[in-house]
Design a protein around this motif. Structure first.
Motif, short mmCIF file in Angstrom:
data_model
loop_
_atom_site.label_atom_id
_atom_site.label_comp_id
_atom_site.label_asym_id
_atom_site.label_seq_id
_atom_site.Cartn_x
_atom_site.Cartn_y
_atom_site.Cartn_z
N UNK A 160 0.85 -1.20 0.00
CA UNK A 160 0.00 0.00 0.00
C UNK A 160 0.88 1.24 0.00
N UNK A 161 0.69 2.09 -0.99
CA UNK A 161 1.51 3.30 -1.08
C UNK A 161 2.99 2.99 -1.17
N UNK A 162 3.32 1.86 -1.78
CA UNK A 162 4.72 1.48 -1.96
C UNK A 162 5.33 0.74 -0.79
N UNK A 163 4.56 0.52 0.29
CA UNK A 163 5.10 -0.12 1.49
C UNK A 163 4.35 -1.43 1.79
N UNK A 164 5.07 -2.50 2.12
CA UNK A 164 4.39 -3.76 2.42
C UNK A 164 3.65 -3.72 3.75
N UNK A 165 2.45 -4.26 3.75
CA UNK A 165 1.71 -4.48 4.99
C UNK A 165 2.47 -5.54 5.80
N UNK A 166 2.57 -5.40 7.12
CA UNK A 166 3.44 -6.30 7.91
C UNK A 166 2.97 -7.75 7.98
N UNK A 167 1.75 -8.05 7.53
CA UNK A 167 1.25 -9.41 7.53
C UNK A 167 0.80 -9.80 6.13
N UNK A 200 -7.54 0.68 7.30
CA UNK A 200 -7.06 1.96 7.82
C UNK A 200 -5.74 2.35 7.17
N UNK A 201 -4.85 1.37 6.96
CA UNK A 201 -3.59 1.66 6.27
C UNK A 201 -3.86 2.15 4.86
N UNK A 202 -4.85 1.53 4.20
CA UNK A 202 -5.18 1.94 2.83
C UNK A 202 -5.73 3.35 2.80
N UNK A 203 -6.66 3.66 3.68
CA UNK A 203 -7.25 5.00 3.67
C UNK A 203 -6.21 6.04 4.08
N UNK A 204 -5.31 5.70 4.98
CA UNK A 204 -4.20 6.61 5.29
C UNK A 204 -3.43 6.97 4.02
N UNK A 205 -3.12 5.94 3.22
CA UNK A 205 -2.35 6.17 2.01
C UNK A 205 -3.14 6.95 0.98
N UNK A 206 -4.45 6.68 0.89
CA UNK A 206 -5.30 7.41 -0.04
C UNK A 206 -5.36 8.88 0.34
N UNK A 207 -5.59 9.14 1.61
CA UNK A 207 -5.67 10.55 2.07
C UNK A 207 -4.33 11.26 1.82
N UNK A 208 -3.23 10.57 2.06
CA UNK A 208 -1.93 11.19 1.83
C UNK A 208 -1.72 11.50 0.34
N UNK A 209 -2.19 10.61 -0.52
CA UNK A 209 -2.04 10.83 -1.97
C UNK A 209 -2.87 11.99 -2.45
N UNK A 210 -3.95 12.32 -1.74
CA UNK A 210 -4.84 13.39 -2.16
C UNK A 210 -4.45 14.75 -1.59
#
Length: 314
Positions: free
Chosen positions: A214-221, A303-313
Motif C-alpha cells: 500500500x503506497x509502496x510499502x508492504x503491509x506487515x502481515x 485503515x492503512x489503505x485509507x491513510x495512504x489514499x488521504x496522503x495521496x490526495x
C-alpha cells in the motif's frame, strides 16, 4: 471528501470477507461521503465530460441491508475527490474500455486509484516478467512446441491462462507429462490464446502468500492461502485455507523492492503473490484479503489503505 467506488454491484458483495466493503466502512468512519457505480454506468458524450449514473450510499452497520441509497443522479467524475476502481477481474474488453473512460476523466481533473493506465500496463500474470530476479522460471507463449520444451527442461510445471482469476484454469503437469497435450489444447485453443507456464514450486504446500503493498510499502502481515486435500491451488475461491502470517525477511524484501516502483506508476494498492521466495503474480485490479488479515492479526489494513489514499490526495 466525496469518494466514488467503481465496482461490481453492491448487492453482490459478501461483506463478511469483501475488501471493498471494509474500505468503504473505513472511509465513512472518517467522515467521507460515498457513492458507487458499475463500469457500465460510466458514459462520455462528444463535447462533454465523462459522467456516470451514481448512487450516493450510506453504510447502515447491519448485516443484511448493509447500505442504503440516499440519491441517484448523473455526475461528472471530475467532481469527485477520488475514484476507487475496484471492479473485479477478468480484465476483458469492457474493463479495458472502462480504463480509457477513466483516463479521460483524469485528463478532466479526476483522481483515480489505481491509475487506469497502470491497470492496463500491468496485466496480472504478465507483470511479474519485469522482475525476473524475483520470479520462478516462467514462459509466456502460444506455441505448443515451446510449452513442451519448457516441460522437458523443468519436468514439473504449472500452466494457466493469462486472463484467469481465482485459480480457474490452472493445471499441474508432472514429469510423466500425463495429459500435457490435452491441457495445451484446452488452454491455447490451437495457438489462438497465450498461456503462462511456470516451474512448479513445491513450497505451495506451505501456502500461496498474498503480500499487500500500500503506497509502496508492504503491509506487515500476509495471507498464506494453503491448498487443501489433493488440490494444487491455494486460491480461497478454489477452497484454499487462509492463514495470516507475519512477513518473512524475504517477503519484506520483495515488497520493499517492488513497492516503490509500482507506486510511482500510480498503483496505490498491489497484491503480490509469493510461493516460497518467488513472485508468481502481481495483482493490481482489485486486490483482496484485507478482512482475513485483520480478523486473524488485528492489523487494520483498511485503515492503512485509507491513510495512504488521504496522503495521496493532499
Amino acid at each position: 471528501m466525496n469518494i466514488l467506488i467503481v465496482a461490481d454491484p453492491l448487492e453482490s458483495f459478501k461483506i463478511h470477507k469483501d475488501t471493498t466493503f471494509v474500505m468503504m466502512r473505513e472511509l465513512q468512519r472518517r467522515g467521507h461521503a460515498l457513492a458507487a457505480c458499475e463500469p457500465q454506468h460510466i458514459h462520455w458524450r462528444s463535447g462533454g465530460v465523462v459522467t456516470a449514473s451514481v448512487r450516493a450510499v450510506r453504510l447502515t452497520g447491519e448485516a443484511n441491508a448493509w447500505f442504503e441509497v440516499q440519491s441517484e443522479q448523473a455526475l461528472a467524475l471530475k467532481d469527485f475527490d477520488a475514484i476507487l476502481m475496484r471492479k473485479d477481474p477478468p480484465f476483458d474488453s469492457e474493463f479495458f474500455y472502462a480504463t480509457h473512460l477513466l483516463e479521460q476523466a483524469e485528463r478532466e481533473g479526476a483522481r483515480v486509484f489505481n491509475k487506469p493506465r497502470a491497470l492496463r500496463d500491468h496485466p496480472e500474470k504478465l507483470a511479474l516478467m519485469e522482475f525476473p530476479d524475483f520470479a520462478p522460471p516462467t514462459l509466456v507463449t502460444r506455441r505448443d512446441a515451446d510449452i513442451r520444451a519448457f516441460h522437458a527442461e523443468h519436468g514439473d510445471i504449472i500452466l494457466k491462462p493469462l486472463d484467469g482469476m481465482g485459480g480457474t484454469g490452472i493445471f499441474r503437469v508432472k514429469a510423466d507429462g500425463m495429459n500435457l497435450g490435452a491441457i495445451i489444447e484446452t488452454l491455447n485453443q490451437g495457438g489462438a490464446t497465450s498461456v503462462m507456464v511456470q516451474r512448479y514450486l513445491p513450497e505451495i504446500v506451505d501456502g500461496d502468500k498474498r503480500l499487500l503493498v500500500i503506497g509502496g510499502k508492504p503491509v506487515p502481515y500476509c495471507l498464506a492461502r494453503i491448498p487443501q486435500g489433493n488440490e494444487v491451488r491455494g486460491n480461497l475461491a478454489a477452497g484454499g485455507k487462509g492463514v495470516a502470517r507475519p512477513l518473512t525477511e524475504r517477503d519484506r524484501a520483495i515488497g520493499e523492492a517492488l513497492g516503490p516502483i509500482l507506486a510511482a506508476r500510480g498503483l496505490l494498492l498491489v497484491g503480490v503473490d509469493v510461493i516460497g521466495d518467488k513472485v508468481t503474480e502481481i495483482n493490481v485490479t482489485s486486490p483482496t484479503c484485507f478482512q482475513e488479515i485483520q480478523q486473524q492479526t488485528g492489523c487494520d489494513v483498511a485503515a492503512l489503505f485509507v491513510d495512504a489514499l488521504e496522503a495521496a490526495l493532499m
